[in-house]
Structure formats: structure tokens, C-alpha cells
Design a protein around this motif. Structure first.
Motif, PDB file in Angstrom:
ATOM      1  N   THR A 213      42.488  33.039  38.772  1.00 56.79           N
ATOM      2  CA  THR A 213      41.937  31.953  39.585  1.00 56.79           C
ATOM      3  C   THR A 213      42.728  31.837  40.879  1.00 56.79           C
ATOM      4  O   THR A 213      43.959  31.850  40.867  1.00 56.79           O
ATOM      5  CB  THR A 213      42.000  30.608  38.834  1.00 56.79           C
ATOM      6  OG1 THR A 213      41.280  30.718  37.606  1.00 56.79           O
ATOM      7  CG2 THR A 213      41.392  29.491  39.669  1.00 56.79           C
TER       8      THR A 213
ATOM      9  N   ASP B 193      41.259  23.234  38.780  1.00 59.46           N
ATOM     10  CA  ASP B 193      40.348  24.333  38.470  1.00 59.46           C
ATOM     11  C   ASP B 193      39.008  24.141  39.172  1.00 59.46           C
ATOM     12  O   ASP B 193      38.540  23.011  39.356  1.00 59.46           O
ATOM     13  CB  ASP B 193      40.111  24.420  36.962  1.00 59.46           C
ATOM     14  CG  ASP B 193      41.287  25.039  36.229  1.00 59.46           C
ATOM     15  OD1 ASP B 193      41.955  25.911  36.816  1.00 59.46           O
ATOM     16  OD2 ASP B 193      41.547  24.647  35.075  1.00 59.46           O
TER      17      ASP B 193
ATOM     18  N   SER C 175      36.308  31.745  43.322  1.00 61.34           N
ATOM     19  CA  SER C 175      37.421  30.791  43.360  1.00 61.34           C
ATOM     20  C   SER C 175      38.214  30.946  44.654  1.00 61.34           C
ATOM     21  O   SER C 175      38.711  29.957  45.212  1.00 61.34           O
ATOM     22  CB  SER C 175      38.333  30.979  42.143  1.00 61.34           C
ATOM     23  OG  SER C 175      39.028  32.211  42.189  1.00 61.34           O
TER      24      SER C 175
ATOM     25  N   TYR D 203      43.715  29.383  43.872  1.00 64.62           N
ATOM     26  CA  TYR D 203      43.795  27.954  44.165  1.00 64.62           C
ATOM     27  C   TYR D 203      44.219  27.739  45.610  1.00 64.62           C
ATOM     28  O   TYR D 203      44.923  28.578  46.189  1.00 64.62           O
ATOM     29  CB  TYR D 203      44.837  27.275  43.272  1.00 64.62           C
ATOM     30  CG  TYR D 203      44.531  27.279  41.800  1.00 64.62           C
ATOM     31  CD1 TYR D 203      43.638  26.371  41.252  1.00 64.62           C
ATOM     32  CD2 TYR D 203      45.168  28.180  40.945  1.00 64.62           C
ATOM     33  CE1 TYR D 203      43.379  26.363  39.887  1.00 64.62           C
ATOM     34  CE2 TYR D 203      44.917  28.180  39.581  1.00 64.62           C
ATOM     35  CZ  TYR D 203      44.016  27.265  39.060  1.00 64.62           C
ATOM     36  OH  TYR D 203      43.758  27.262  37.717  1.00 64.62           O
TER      37      TYR D 203
END
Length: 477
Positions: free
Chosen positions: A246, A255, A284, A248
Motif C-alpha cells: 500500500t 488505508d 493506492s 500512503y
């Protein structure tokens, strides 16, 4: 020696660090094949050979009987000088871990000796030669409670076929009569201490792995979570690692509001390493960069720099656009602002990765007193394809303009033909906005890899829902 052994263990596993998330699909998959393990073990053995002379053992003393004579002896400074591994292999134990096997190995040690009896005392040096050494080590590969890789010692077996001891110095010509009596205690000592030393080094590697961070900073905008979401899956021919994968925004671990779709790596084993990068990873990343404001751009350029001929803006259209806008702006520099209104949409197909960027675009002329003169504004949708390359173990993405749609909301210029405005925007997007976005992406996404390694001839293959990277590895000692 311990530092080299730590590096060897890390390289065999080709991992750095990982955090916990159960019952989820991965955003990234890593497969280490038997070919990769074989290469890692080969490099590891070379590491061991280079540093083996620094390996030492504790001194010990005991008593032996030579006929009716009892003698006390001490062996100190036992240090390994050379070692040969003519037959070494690494294999996988499904569901458990990795097995390292060494057969028919030989080694020489140097040691100091001292012997005393009721009659005489003496001391000197000794050469200890081992032959027919067989070692089997098994360690489990798992995941700790924070999702990092874990190595647990499971089993060690050692057998030594023959030990020869030759004394030197002092009255060694006399005490070589006793050398045969030292073989058994020396062999017993090595049998007792070699496996515990190996266990200690595996424990050290595990302790080091537990200190590694699970986040990798990409740039000022974003970071990647490379945590393991479950324990490694070990088959007879490869290790599969499922990573969270993921992206960020920097400093924000919230999330995204979507989850990865399942995907499976193809049954291939020609390369040492396979990386599967899912569509979720790119989505993401898109959301992270959007939330960090990376797609909001402001560009100020001289007017003429936007109008370099391209396939999108043929030469014949440029004079009309130049005359229309340049008359209005009085040849002042232009300022473009693009505010993204949603995270770019990502789609990974069998032939390419495509994006759709939506935003609000405004164009101004910058006057000599630094004030702004409004030209036009409107809603913009841009469709791009992505070129991908790998450089220095990073995935580099570069966007290419495919098409766009613009809806004019207000204007200070009389665009009598909408095609003129479209041609103008083609120049602005091609030579201004897209290069500005690519400049923010040029640092690339760091891929899972071990320090001192580099990818050799990586191949990128687009699949439905994921990108497959196949590569060999080179390790620098």
C-alpha cells in the motif's frame, strides 16, 4: 564474520522488512525461485570463505591417559584458517523453511597447545585438519507479529569423518606421540560447538530483521508499506511472499477505501526473482499522491515554450493559436494552474497501464507588475498511458498524453472555434502539465530488494490486473 553471515542470510531471502495484516489479498507478490536460492547460497559460501579466518573458539583444558602416564593439556586460540565446500546445496522444505547442506567439506585450524605431566611441561602450536565434514542446517522462515520476516533455528546436524592433529614448537617431536590422544577431545569439542555457533548466527540474523522498518519513503509525497500480510508460502521450488503493497501519503497511514483483488503469479522459474505489482498498488499510489497534492501544479513559462511542434500539435495550427492568444497577453509569460478534483483513475490491462486525470484548469498572463490577467478556465479530463522502466531497483513511471476533454467555463479570449482552444491545450498539456507531473514521479517507486544487490536485465510484462517483473540478481561482496 557475523556481519558477513547476516548479509548472507538477508541476501538468500532477498528481503528487507515487513508489518502485520491478516486475511487480506496482497498488493505485491514476491517469488524467490530455486535459481535465486542457488545463487544466494553460492554468494553466501564465498562470503564465508573470505571471512572464515576470523572465526575463533574458546580455550579448553582436560586430562588424558597415555599408558600409565596422565597428562593435562590446554588447547587455546583455536582459529579456522581455510575451508573448502566441494558439495553444497540449498533446498526448500514445503511448509517449513530452508535447508542448507554441505557434504565432503574440509577445513584446517590453527591452535596453541600446552601439556604437562609429573615429569615435563611444554607448549607450542598445532595444525588441526578436518575431512569428510557433513553439515545440515534447517531454519524456519516465518513472520513476526509486526509483519517482518522472521528466521527461526530448527535443526543442525554435524558429522566429522576424520581429524588429524600435528603439533609444532617446543618438544613437539616428543609430544606428537600424544597427538593421537587429542583427536577425540578436539572432535568432541567441535561437534559440541559448531552447531551452537550456527544457531547463534541465525538468531542474530532474526534479531536484525526485527529491527528493520516496514515503511519505505518514496519522496516528500508518499511512502510504501512492504509488510508481510501472512507467513511465507514455501513449496519445493520457490518461496512466495505476500506483501501489503500500500502506498500512503507521507505521515498518514489511513488505508484507502478499496482493497486488492486476488491475483496469481504465473508458473515460471527461469528467473531468480518475480515481482507481481497489482493494480491496487498503483491505485493506492494515485490516491496517496492526490491526497498529498502532488497533482496540483502551477507552471509559469514564456509563451513560446508551449508551442514546440509535436504529433499532437501539428505545425499548421500553431500560428493561429499564437496570434489569438499572444495578441491578448501582449507576449507576457503564461501561468497555468491545474487543481486535481479526484484521484486519477488507474487501469492495468494486458497491454498497458492507463490513467484518467480530472481537474480544473486556469490560464493567466503574468504582467510586468506580477499581477495576473485571466485568460480562460474550465474542467479538464486527461487520458494517458504509462511507460515503465526499472532503474536502480526502482519502478519509474512516465505518463504519455493520449487524449483529453475540456469544458470551457469562462474565458477572456474569444475562441470562435473550439478547435483553436483544443490545439492550444494540446500544447499546454504536452509541453507543460504532463512534464510537470512526470517530474514529480521521476524518483520512482522502490522495489523490494536487499542492499548490495541489483536487478539484471529485468523484464516487464503487463497482465490483467497486475504487472509482472522478472529479473535475475547480482550481489556485490
Amino acid at each position: 564474520m557475523e556481519k558477513k553471515m547476516l548479509k548472507t542470510g538477508y541476501f538468500i531471502l532477498l528481503l528487507s522488512c515487513f508489518a502485520l495484516q491478516l486475511d487480506a489479498n496482497p498488493g505485491l507478490k514476491v517469488r524467490i525461485t530455486q535459481k535465486g536460492l542457488d545463487y544466494g547460497w553460492k554468494v553466501g559460501l564465498e562470503n564465508i570463505k573470505q571471512e572464515i579466518q576470523n572465526e575463533t573458539f574458546q580455550s579448553w583444558s582436560d586430562r588424558e591417559n597415555f599408558g600409565l602416564v596422565k597428562f593435562d593439556y590446554t588447547v587455546s586460540g583455536l582459529r579456522m584458517n581455510t575451508v573448502e565446500f566441494p558439495d553444497a546445496s540449498v533446498s526448500l522444505i514445503p511448509g517449513t523453511g530452508i535447508k542448507l547442506a554441505i557434504e565432503h567439506a574440509s577445513a584446517t585450524f590453527h591452535a596453541n597447545w600446552s601439556i604437562k605431566t609429573w615429569l615435563v611441561r611444554n607448549h607450542g602450536g598445532a595444525t588441526v585438519s578436518l575431512s569428510g565434514v557433513f553439515i545440515t542446517v534447517i531454519f524456519q522462515v516465518s513472520r513476526d507479529n509486526k509483519g517482518r520476516l522472521s528466521m527461526l533455528f530448527h535443526n543442525c546436524r554435524l558429522s566429522i569423518h576424520d581429524v588429524k592433529v600435528k603439533l609444532s614448537g617446543g618438544a613437539s617431536w616428543v609430544f606428537n606421540l600424544f597427538a593421537g590422544y587429542l583427536k577425540k577431545p578436539i572432535q568432541a569439542y567441535l561437534d559440541k560447538n559448531l552447531c551452537p555457533k550456527i544457531k547463534h548466527k541465525i538468531q542474530r540474523m532474526d534479531a536484525e530483521l526485527r529491527t528493520l522498518k516496514v515503511l519505505s519513503q518514496i519522496d516528500a509525497f508518499a511512502q510504501i508499506d512492504y509488510s508481510l500480510i501472512n507467513s511465507p508460502a514455501i513449496s519445493k521450488t520457490y518461496i512466495n511472499l505476500d506483501l501489503k503493497g500500500t502506498v500512503y501519503p507521507a505521515g498518514n497511514r489511513t488505508d484507502p477505501p478499496f482493497v486488492p483483488d486476488p491475483f496469481t503469479l504465473p508458473d515460471k522459474n527461469n528467473s531468480m526473482l518475480y515481482l507481481g505489482v497489482s493494480e491496487y498498488f498503483f491505485k493506492s499510489a494515485s490516491l496517496a499522491y492526490y491526497n498529498a497534492g502532488a497533482f496540483n501544479i502551477t507552471i509559469t513559462k514564456e509563451f513560446s515554450t508551449y508551442f514546440m511542434p509535436t504529433e499532437v500539435t501539428p505545425n499548421s495550427t500553431i500560428p493561429e493559436v499564437l496570434q489569438l492568444v499572444q495578441n491578448y497577453t501582449m507576449s507576457h509569460p503564461l501561468m497555468l494552474t491545474l487543481q486535481s478534483t479526484a484521484a486519477p483513475m488507474i487501469s492495468l490491462q494486458t497491454s498497458s497501464l492507463t490513467t484518467e486525470i480530472t481537474g480544473y484548469l486556469e490560464m493567466f498572463s503574468v504582467l510586468p507588475n506580477s499581477s495576473l490577467q485571466f485568460i480562460f478556465a474550465g474542467n479538464l479530463t486527461v487520458n494517458t498511458s504509462a511507460n515503465m522502466t526499472i532503474s536502480k531497483q526502482k519502478l519509474i513511471i512516465s505518463l504519455l498524453l493520449k487524449r483529453f476533454h475540456f469544458s470551457l467555463t469562462s474565458s477572456g479570449v474569444d475562441f470562435s472555434e473550439i478547435s483553436l482552444l483544443e490545439n492550444f491545450l494540446s500544447c499546454v498539456l504536452w509541453n507543460g502539465a504532463i512534464p510537470a507531473i512526470n517530474d514529480k514521479l521521476r524518483k520512482g517507486f522502490p522495489l523490494p530488494n536487499q542492499a548490495q544487490t541489483k536487478f539484471i536485465q529485468p523484464v516487464l510484462e503487463f497482465n490483467q490486473g497486475y504487472l509482472l517483473i522478472s529479473t535475475d540478481i547480482h550481489y556485490t561482496l
